[in-house]
Scaffold this motif. Structure first.
Motif, PDB file in Angstrom:
ATOM      1  N   SER A   1       0.797  -1.183   0.019  1.00  0.00           N
ATOM      2  CA  SER A   1      -0.020   0.083   0.027  1.00  0.00           C
ATOM      3  C   SER A   1       0.936   1.340  -0.082  1.00  0.00           C
ATOM      4  CB  SER A   1      -0.816   0.075   1.125  1.00  0.00           C
ATOM      5  OG  SER A   1      -0.180   0.190   2.468  1.00  0.00           O
ATOM      6  N   THR A   2       0.341   2.219  -0.435  1.00  0.00           N
ATOM      7  CA  THR A   2       1.139   3.578  -0.760  1.00  0.00           C
ATOM      8  C   THR A   2       1.300   4.260   0.551  1.00  0.00           C
ATOM      9  OG1 THR A   2       0.229   3.635  -2.865  1.00  0.00           O
ATOM     10  CG2 THR A   2       1.310   5.678  -2.088  1.00  0.00           C
ATOM     11  N   ASN A   3       2.328   4.765   0.908  1.00  0.00           N
ATOM     12  CA  ASN A   3       2.803   5.266   2.160  1.00  0.00           C
ATOM     13  C   ASN A   3       2.746   6.721   2.049  1.00  0.00           C
ATOM     14  OD1 ASN A   3       3.164   5.766   4.856  1.00  0.00           O
ATOM     15  ND2 ASN A   3       5.385   5.212   4.610  1.00  0.00           N
ATOM     16  N   TRP A   4       1.521   7.631   2.223  1.00  0.00           N
ATOM     17  CA  TRP A   4       1.369   8.931   1.873  1.00  0.00           C
ATOM     18  C   TRP A   4       1.827   9.748   2.965  1.00  0.00           C
ATOM     19  CZ3 TRP A   4       0.764  10.936  -2.623  1.00  0.00           C
ATOM     20  CH2 TRP A   4       0.148  10.239  -3.596  1.00  0.00           C
ATOM     21  N   ILE A   5       3.181  10.665   2.779  1.00  0.00           N
ATOM     22  CA  ILE A   5       3.659  11.305   3.881  1.00  0.00           C
ATOM     23  C   ILE A   5       3.355  12.794   3.851  1.00  0.00           C
ATOM     24  CG2 ILE A   5       5.821  12.021   5.112  1.00  0.00           C
ATOM     25  CD1 ILE A   5       5.970   9.016   5.209  1.00  0.00           C
ATOM     26  N   LYS A   6       3.092  13.363   4.950  1.00  0.00           N
ATOM     27  CA  LYS A   6       2.861  14.814   4.900  1.00  0.00           C
ATOM     28  C   LYS A   6       4.030  15.624   4.606  1.00  0.00           C
ATOM     29  CE  LYS A   6       0.116  18.208   8.080  1.00  0.00           C
ATOM     30  NZ  LYS A   6      -0.664  18.028   8.960  1.00  0.00           N
ATOM     31  N   ALA A   7       4.241  16.283   3.776  1.00  0.00           N
ATOM     32  CA  ALA A   7       5.213  17.028   3.540  1.00  0.00           C
ATOM     33  C   ALA A   7       5.546  18.544   3.738  1.00  0.00           C
ATOM     34  CB  ALA A   7       5.943  16.843   2.009  1.00  0.00           C
ATOM     35  N   ILE A   8       4.359  19.234   3.640  1.00  0.00           N
ATOM     36  CA  ILE A   8       4.603  20.882   3.849  1.00  0.00           C
ATOM     37  C   ILE A   8       3.130  21.544   3.217  1.00  0.00           C
ATOM     38  CG2 ILE A   8       5.285  21.159   1.501  1.00  0.00           C
ATOM     39  CD1 ILE A   8       7.495  23.316   2.029  1.00  0.00           C
ATOM     40  N   ALA A   9       3.237  22.673   3.816  1.00  0.00           N
ATOM     41  CA  ALA A   9       1.955  23.402   3.319  1.00  0.00           C
ATOM     42  C   ALA A   9       2.196  23.747   2.103  1.00  0.00           C
ATOM     43  CB  ALA A   9       1.533  24.583   4.194  1.00  0.00           C
ATOM     44  N   LEU A  10       0.878  23.687   1.177  1.00  0.00           N
ATOM     45  CA  LEU A  10       1.098  23.999  -0.148  1.00  0.00           C
ATOM     46  C   LEU A  10       1.590  25.601  -0.384  1.00  0.00           C
ATOM     47  CD1 LEU A  10       0.583  23.484  -3.124  1.00  0.00           C
ATOM     48  CD2 LEU A  10      -1.920  24.114  -2.736  1.00  0.00           C
ATOM     49  N   ALA A  11       0.963  26.380   0.667  1.00  0.00           N
ATOM     50  CA  ALA A  11       1.469  27.732   0.520  1.00  0.00           C
ATOM     51  C   ALA A  11       2.922  28.131   0.859  1.00  0.00           C
ATOM     52  CB  ALA A  11       0.676  28.522   1.558  1.00  0.00           C
ATOM     53  N   ASP A  12       3.621  26.944   1.524  1.00  0.00           N
ATOM     54  CA  ASP A  12       4.857  27.134   1.529  1.00  0.00           C
ATOM     55  C   ASP A  12       5.952  26.722   0.427  1.00  0.00           C
ATOM     56  OD1 ASP A  12       4.678  28.324   3.920  1.00  0.00           O
ATOM     57  OD2 ASP A  12       4.807  26.359   4.947  1.00  0.00           O
ATOM     58  N   VAL A  13       5.082  25.984  -0.316  1.00  0.00           N
ATOM     59  CA  VAL A  13       6.000  25.558  -1.812  1.00  0.00           C
ATOM     60  C   VAL A  13       6.332  26.896  -2.888  1.00  0.00           C
ATOM     61  CG1 VAL A  13       6.140  24.127  -3.976  1.00  0.00           C
ATOM     62  CG2 VAL A  13       4.926  23.258  -1.930  1.00  0.00           C
ATOM     63  N   PRO A  14       7.454  27.183  -2.994  1.00  0.00           N
ATOM     64  CA  PRO A  14       7.798  28.383  -3.677  1.00  0.00           C
ATOM     65  C   PRO A  14       7.426  28.447  -5.310  1.00  0.00           C
ATOM     66  CG  PRO A  14       9.748  27.148  -3.380  1.00  0.00           C
ATOM     67  CD  PRO A  14       8.636  26.371  -2.510  1.00  0.00           C
ATOM     68  N   ASP A  15       6.922  29.265  -5.887  1.00  0.00           N
ATOM     69  CA  ASP A  15       6.537  29.292  -7.153  1.00  0.00           C
ATOM     70  C   ASP A  15       7.895  29.417  -8.067  1.00  0.00           C
ATOM     71  OD1 ASP A  15       3.838  29.287  -7.231  1.00  0.00           O
ATOM     72  OD2 ASP A  15       3.625  31.538  -7.253  1.00  0.00           O
ATOM     73  N   GLU A  16       7.848  28.477  -9.069  1.00  0.00           N
ATOM     74  CA  GLU A  16       9.067  28.548  -9.817  1.00  0.00           C
ATOM     75  C   GLU A  16      10.335  28.453  -9.344  1.00  0.00           C
ATOM     76  OE1 GLU A  16       7.724  28.089 -12.911  1.00  0.00           O
ATOM     77  OE2 GLU A  16       5.721  28.791 -12.326  1.00  0.00           O
ATOM     78  N   ASP A  17      10.289  27.611  -8.153  1.00  0.00           N
ATOM     79  CA  ASP A  17      11.537  27.452  -7.304  1.00  0.00           C
ATOM     80  C   ASP A  17      11.383  26.073  -6.375  1.00  0.00           C
ATOM     81  OD1 ASP A  17      14.061  28.059  -6.547  1.00  0.00           O
ATOM     82  OD2 ASP A  17      13.636  29.883  -5.499  1.00  0.00           O
ATOM     83  N   VAL A  18      12.443  25.791  -5.888  1.00  0.00           N
ATOM     84  CA  VAL A  18      12.804  24.464  -5.166  1.00  0.00           C
ATOM     85  C   VAL A  18      13.006  24.676  -3.750  1.00  0.00           C
ATOM     86  CG1 VAL A  18      15.189  24.682  -5.984  1.00  0.00           C
ATOM     87  CG2 VAL A  18      14.016  22.514  -5.179  1.00  0.00           C
ATOM     88  N   ILE A  19      12.393  23.649  -2.894  1.00  0.00           N
ATOM     89  CA  ILE A  19      12.524  23.706  -1.513  1.00  0.00           C
ATOM     90  C   ILE A  19      12.859  22.275  -0.945  1.00  0.00           C
ATOM     91  CG2 ILE A  19      10.010  23.600  -0.895  1.00  0.00           C
ATOM     92  CD1 ILE A  19      10.570  25.507   1.427  1.00  0.00           C
ATOM     93  N   ALA A  20      13.651  22.223  -0.031  1.00  0.00           N
ATOM     94  CA  ALA A  20      14.000  20.801   0.434  1.00  0.00           C
ATOM     95  C   ALA A  20      13.053  20.593   1.686  1.00  0.00           C
ATOM     96  CB  ALA A  20      15.229  20.717   0.918  1.00  0.00           C
ATOM     97  N   VAL A  21      12.392  19.530   1.782  1.00  0.00           N
ATOM     98  CA  VAL A  21      11.809  19.110   2.770  1.00  0.00           C
ATOM     99  C   VAL A  21      12.231  17.624   3.477  1.00  0.00           C
ATOM    100  CG1 VAL A  21       9.585  20.487   2.390  1.00  0.00           C
ATOM    101  CG2 VAL A  21       9.933  17.975   1.614  1.00  0.00           C
ATOM    102  N   GLN A  22      12.040  17.408   4.751  1.00  0.00           N
ATOM    103  CA  GLN A  22      12.048  16.219   5.376  1.00  0.00           C
ATOM    104  C   GLN A  22      10.838  15.270   5.116  1.00  0.00           C
ATOM    105  OE1 GLN A  22      15.404  15.376   6.255  1.00  0.00           O
ATOM    106  NE2 GLN A  22      14.758  13.344   6.773  1.00  0.00           N
ATOM    107  N   ALA A  23      10.724  14.216   4.444  1.00  0.00           N
ATOM    108  CA  ALA A  23       9.661  13.399   4.351  1.00  0.00           C
ATOM    109  C   ALA A  23       9.908  11.978   4.966  1.00  0.00           C
ATOM    110  CB  ALA A  23       8.997  13.363   3.033  1.00  0.00           C
TER     111      ALA A  23
END
Ligand code: FES
Length: 102
Positions: A1-23
């Protein structure tokens, strides 16, 4: 079964850019591209460099160390010196939260 991990709030994903998160137990890179969100491993497949320190142009992330480029949609290695593709992860957005399947 797929293990969905909560990564970040959508609002914190930068537009046209990259961010690192621990998942879970791994570090992934999240990219905001044209309203979509993509997830890959954060470590380059060529060496010890973090893609979150690279440069995103459209769907392409350029590694900061030797300028190898990957397509963030499928992890495809697009040029030398890259040999190995990058792992990508399915993304789901629910109630303003980004989940990643590991
Ligand atoms: Fe990324 Fe070499 S470490 S291209």
């Amino acid at each position: 079964s797929t293990n969905w991990i909560k990564a970040i709030a959508l609002a914190d994903v930068p537009d046209e850019d990259v961010i690192a998160v621990q998942a879970g137990d791994r570090e992934i890179a999240l990219y905001g591209v044209e309203g979509g969100v993509y997830a890959t491993d954060n470590l380059c497949t060529h060496g010890n460099a973090r893609l979150c320190d690279g440069f995103l142009t459209g769907h392409e992330i350029e590694c900061p160390l030797h300028q190898g480029r990957f397509d963030v949609r499928d992890g495809r290695a697009l040029c030398s010196p890259l040999r190995d593709n990058l792992a990508t992860y399915p993304v789901r957005i629910e109630d303003g939260v980004v989940f990643v399947a590991l």
